[in-house]
Scaffold this active site. Structure first.
Site, PDB file in Angstrom:
ATOM      1  N   VAL A 198       7.354   7.006  -8.323  1.00  0.00           N
ATOM      2  CA  VAL A 198       7.500   5.909  -9.293  1.00  0.00           C
ATOM      3  C   VAL A 198       6.778   6.180 -10.615  1.00  0.00           C
ATOM      4  O   VAL A 198       6.897   5.399 -11.553  1.00  0.00           O
ATOM      5  CB  VAL A 198       7.052   4.542  -8.726  1.00  0.00           C
ATOM      6  CG1 VAL A 198       7.979   4.064  -7.634  1.00  0.00           C
ATOM      7  CG2 VAL A 198       5.601   4.567  -8.265  1.00  0.00           C
ATOM      8  N   ASN A 242       7.580  -2.403  -4.550  1.00  0.00           N
ATOM      9  CA  ASN A 242       6.608  -2.472  -3.450  1.00  0.00           C
ATOM     10  C   ASN A 242       5.756  -1.200  -3.319  1.00  0.00           C
ATOM     11  O   ASN A 242       4.690  -1.233  -2.718  1.00  0.00           O
ATOM     12  CB  ASN A 242       7.388  -2.741  -2.150  1.00  0.00           C
ATOM     13  CG  ASN A 242       6.567  -2.466  -0.925  1.00  0.00           C
ATOM     14  OD1 ASN A 242       5.738  -3.273  -0.525  1.00  0.00           O
ATOM     15  ND2 ASN A 242       6.774  -1.289  -0.324  1.00  0.00           N
ATOM     16  N   ALA A 277      -7.653  -3.730 -10.292  1.00  0.00           N
ATOM     17  CA  ALA A 277      -7.197  -3.788 -11.693  1.00  0.00           C
ATOM     18  C   ALA A 277      -5.686  -3.572 -11.762  1.00  0.00           C
ATOM     19  O   ALA A 277      -4.985  -4.244 -12.526  1.00  0.00           O
ATOM     20  CB  ALA A 277      -7.932  -2.728 -12.526  1.00  0.00           C
ATOM     21  N   SER A 278      -5.167  -2.644 -10.952  1.00  0.00           N
ATOM     22  CA  SER A 278      -3.710  -2.389 -10.982  1.00  0.00           C
ATOM     23  C   SER A 278      -2.953  -3.627 -10.533  1.00  0.00           C
ATOM     24  O   SER A 278      -1.916  -3.985 -11.112  1.00  0.00           O
ATOM     25  CB  SER A 278      -3.347  -1.177 -10.105  1.00  0.00           C
ATOM     26  OG  SER A 278      -3.399  -1.489  -8.720  1.00  0.00           O
ATOM     27  N   SER A 280      -1.512  -8.183  -4.792  1.00  0.00           N
ATOM     28  CA  SER A 280      -2.462  -8.224  -3.669  1.00  0.00           C
ATOM     29  C   SER A 280      -3.457  -9.334  -3.965  1.00  0.00           C
ATOM     30  O   SER A 280      -3.724  -9.640  -5.138  1.00  0.00           O
ATOM     31  CB  SER A 280      -3.212  -6.892  -3.570  1.00  0.00           C
ATOM     32  OG  SER A 280      -4.358  -7.045  -2.746  1.00  0.00           O
ATOM     33  N   TYR A 308      -7.711  -0.267  -7.735  1.00  0.00           N
ATOM     34  CA  TYR A 308      -6.617  -0.964  -7.052  1.00  0.00           C
ATOM     35  C   TYR A 308      -6.538  -2.423  -7.516  1.00  0.00           C
ATOM     36  O   TYR A 308      -5.456  -2.939  -7.835  1.00  0.00           O
ATOM     37  CB  TYR A 308      -6.845  -0.869  -5.547  1.00  0.00           C
ATOM     38  CG  TYR A 308      -5.770  -1.491  -4.692  1.00  0.00           C
ATOM     39  CD1 TYR A 308      -4.526  -0.877  -4.535  1.00  0.00           C
ATOM     40  CD2 TYR A 308      -5.988  -2.692  -4.014  1.00  0.00           C
ATOM     41  CE1 TYR A 308      -3.544  -1.441  -3.733  1.00  0.00           C
ATOM     42  CE2 TYR A 308      -5.015  -3.255  -3.213  1.00  0.00           C
ATOM     43  CZ  TYR A 308      -3.794  -2.626  -3.068  1.00  0.00           C
ATOM     44  OH  TYR A 308      -2.819  -3.187  -2.274  1.00  0.00           O
ATOM     45  N   ILE A 340      -2.578  -6.936   5.717  1.00  0.00           N
ATOM     46  CA  ILE A 340      -1.365  -6.750   6.520  1.00  0.00           C
ATOM     47  C   ILE A 340      -1.522  -5.446   7.304  1.00  0.00           C
ATOM     48  O   ILE A 340      -1.966  -4.429   6.743  1.00  0.00           O
ATOM     49  CB  ILE A 340      -0.101  -6.668   5.614  1.00  0.00           C
ATOM     50  CG1 ILE A 340      -0.023  -7.855   4.632  1.00  0.00           C
ATOM     51  CG2 ILE A 340       1.160  -6.567   6.467  1.00  0.00           C
ATOM     52  CD1 ILE A 340       0.121  -9.228   5.242  1.00  0.00           C
TER      53      ILE A 340
HETATM   54  P1  NAP Z   1       2.097   1.946   3.012  1.00  0.00           P
HETATM   55  O1  NAP Z   1       2.395   1.725   4.454  1.00  0.00           O
HETATM   56  O2  NAP Z   1       1.084   2.960   2.639  1.00  0.00           O
HETATM   57  O3  NAP Z   1       3.490   2.302   2.276  1.00  0.00           O
HETATM   58  C1  NAP Z   1       3.508   2.590   0.892  1.00  0.00           C
HETATM   59  C2  NAP Z   1       4.914   2.909   0.454  1.00  0.00           C
HETATM   60  O4  NAP Z   1       4.887   3.258  -0.937  1.00  0.00           O
HETATM   61  C3  NAP Z   1       5.516   4.106   1.179  1.00  0.00           C
HETATM   62  O5  NAP Z   1       6.890   3.899   1.363  1.00  0.00           O
HETATM   63  C4  NAP Z   1       5.273   5.266   0.211  1.00  0.00           C
HETATM   64  O6  NAP Z   1       6.241   6.281   0.448  1.00  0.00           O
HETATM   65  C5  NAP Z   1       5.463   4.560  -1.135  1.00  0.00           C
HETATM   66  N1  NAP Z   1       4.769   5.221  -2.240  1.00  0.00           N
HETATM   67  C6  NAP Z   1       3.434   5.430  -2.384  1.00  0.00           C
HETATM   68  N2  NAP Z   1       3.181   6.094  -3.522  1.00  0.00           N
HETATM   69  C7  NAP Z   1       4.381   6.298  -4.125  1.00  0.00           C
HETATM   70  C8  NAP Z   1       4.787   6.932  -5.331  1.00  0.00           C
HETATM   71  N3  NAP Z   1       3.900   7.500  -6.169  1.00  0.00           N
HETATM   72  N4  NAP Z   1       6.103   6.962  -5.635  1.00  0.00           N
HETATM   73  C9  NAP Z   1       7.008   6.409  -4.815  1.00  0.00           C
HETATM   74  N5  NAP Z   1       6.702   5.791  -3.669  1.00  0.00           N
HETATM   75  C10 NAP Z   1       5.398   5.741  -3.324  1.00  0.00           C
HETATM   76  O7  NAP Z   1       1.660   0.605   2.306  1.00  0.00           O
HETATM   77  P2  NAP Z   1       1.923  -0.936   2.671  1.00  0.00           P
HETATM   78  O8  NAP Z   1       0.713  -1.444   3.340  1.00  0.00           O
HETATM   79  O9  NAP Z   1       3.260  -1.101   3.278  1.00  0.00           O
HETATM   80  O10 NAP Z   1       1.892  -1.555   1.183  1.00  0.00           O
HETATM   81  C11 NAP Z   1       3.072  -1.836   0.445  1.00  0.00           C
HETATM   82  C12 NAP Z   1       2.675  -2.586  -0.818  1.00  0.00           C
HETATM   83  O11 NAP Z   1       1.964  -3.779  -0.476  1.00  0.00           O
HETATM   84  C13 NAP Z   1       1.745  -1.799  -1.739  1.00  0.00           C
HETATM   85  O12 NAP Z   1       2.063  -2.060  -3.084  1.00  0.00           O
HETATM   86  C14 NAP Z   1       0.379  -2.351  -1.407  1.00  0.00           C
HETATM   87  O13 NAP Z   1      -0.522  -2.212  -2.471  1.00  0.00           O
HETATM   88  C15 NAP Z   1       0.722  -3.821  -1.130  1.00  0.00           C
HETATM   89  N6  NAP Z   1      -0.269  -4.509  -0.325  1.00  0.00           N
HETATM   90  C16 NAP Z   1      -0.514  -4.131   0.959  1.00  0.00           C
HETATM   91  C17 NAP Z   1      -1.475  -4.808   1.704  1.00  0.00           C
HETATM   92  C18 NAP Z   1      -1.794  -4.468   3.125  1.00  0.00           C
HETATM   93  O14 NAP Z   1      -2.719  -5.093   3.682  1.00  0.00           O
HETATM   94  N7  NAP Z   1      -1.129  -3.527   3.756  1.00  0.00           N
HETATM   95  C19 NAP Z   1      -2.183  -5.862   1.113  1.00  0.00           C
HETATM   96  C20 NAP Z   1      -1.911  -6.207  -0.190  1.00  0.00           C
HETATM   97  C21 NAP Z   1      -0.944  -5.530  -0.910  1.00  0.00           C
HETATM   98  P3  NAP Z   1       5.984   7.853   0.141  1.00  0.00           P
HETATM   99  O15 NAP Z   1       4.569   8.151   0.565  1.00  0.00           O
HETATM  100  O16 NAP Z   1       7.034   8.569   0.904  1.00  0.00           O
HETATM  101  O17 NAP Z   1       6.166   7.986  -1.339  1.00  0.00           O
END
Ligand code: NAP
Length: 252
Positions: free
Chosen positions: A69, A95, A162-163, A147, A160, A193
């Site tokens: 991305v 996402n 700040a983003s 988040s 994180y 999550i």
């Molecule tokens: P995750 O399991 O680590 O999955 C992250 C996803 O983003 C993967 O599909 C990864 O695929 C993709 N990704 C990462 N860097 C990328 C890049 N540079 N370009 C393209 N794709 C990229 O994370 P998650 O927990 O499902 O989180 C999803 C979203 O929710 C994130 O934005 C995270 O900040 C937010 N969030 C999560 C939580 C939580 O507790 N889990 C809480 C608050 C917010 P590849 O590695 O194949 O690129």
């Protein structure tokens, strides 16, 4: 998968970070609800696995864009491919995201840039890439993954947090710019999550977080996916510029 109501029937949805965790769950739910999905992440192999699952219950073949991305050229190409194949784009879910945690005083330039460029700039690039078409269509739904730490901050996550605060401000600003064209832009702020991202945390940290969650348990990717479905569906047509926390009451 149980049968669905077709709440996204014939809608075209681009989903970033769709290869695992929350994004994978959103992809499965949107496809179950009848959407044509465009799945993006860096790993093509992981995307193919999700596409196979979707094909197995829906017969639909998602379009796959393996991309980072941070790469605006690849993003534009992916949106062009979507328009070539489906003729429109109704929904974008930004996402994709990552963490590079560490104490602020020791945070390197790279740790700062990697997180800001992926989580915030990546969201901006994808929003910009679909917006012209959505404005022309006079319809569109954009859902950005923020988040709770973007609302309240978190020690060890200055980059994180700040983003994600940036994602919230971006969401509200673009909602104001595009509202008159019926392009609705909202954010979801998940709490804790259970995904690969959070599985990496130490038990001590997880127990401390658990104590701050009134409902007393961690969320599941499906909790966030259902909120994304609501924001993507016609049920939320008068809602824009909002941040919905999905956190078991952690931040209120
Ligand atoms: P995750 O399991 O680590 O999955 C992250 C996803 O983003 C993967 O599909 C990864 O695929 C993709 N990704 C990462 N860097 C990328 C890049 N540079 N370009 C393209 N794709 C990229 O994370 P998650 O927990 O499902 O989180 C999803 C979203 O929710 C994130 O934005 C995270 O900040 C937010 N969030 C999560 C939580 C939580 O507790 N889990 C809480 C608050 C917010 P590849 O590695 O194949 O690129």
């Amino acid at each position: 998968m149980p049968s669905a109501d077709g709440r996204l029937k014939d809608k075209v949805a681009i989903l970033t970070g769709a290869s695992r965790g929350i994004g994978r769950e959103i992809a499965l739910l949107f496809a179950k609800e009848g959407a044509q999905t465009v799945l993006t992440a860096r790993s093509l192999e992981s995307l193919e696995a999700v596409a196979k699952e979707i094909a197995s219950f829906s017969g639909l073949a998602p379009l796959l864009c393996a991309l980072d991305v941070k790469d605006s050229h690849k993003i534009d190409e992916c949106v062009d491919k979507t328009l070539d194949k489906y003729g429109c784009v109704d929904i974008l879910v930004n996402n994709a995201g990552l963490t590079r945690d560490g104490l602020f005083v020791r945070m390197s330039d790279d740790e700062w840039d990697e997180v800001l460029d992926t989580n915030l700039k990546g969201t901006f690039l994808f929003m910009r890439a679909v917006s012209k078409e959505m404005m022309k269509q006079r319809r569109g739904k954009i859902i950005n993954m923020a988040s709770v730490v973007g609302l309240v901050g978190n020690a060890g996550q200055a980059n994180y947090a700040a983003s994600k605060a940036g994602v919230i401000a971006l969401t509200k600003s673009v909602a104001k710019e595009l509202g008159s064209r019926n392009v609705l832009v909202n954010a979801i702020a998940p709490g804790f999550i259970d995904t690969e991202m959070t599985q990496a945390l130490r038990d001590e940290t997880k127990n401390a977080i658990l104590k701050a969650i009134p409902v007393g348990y961690f969320g599941k990717p499906s909790d966030v996916a259902k909120t994304a479905l609501y924001l993507a569906s016609d049920e939320s047509n008068f809602i824009t510029g909002q941040v919905i926390t999905v956190d078991g009451g952690m931040v209120m």
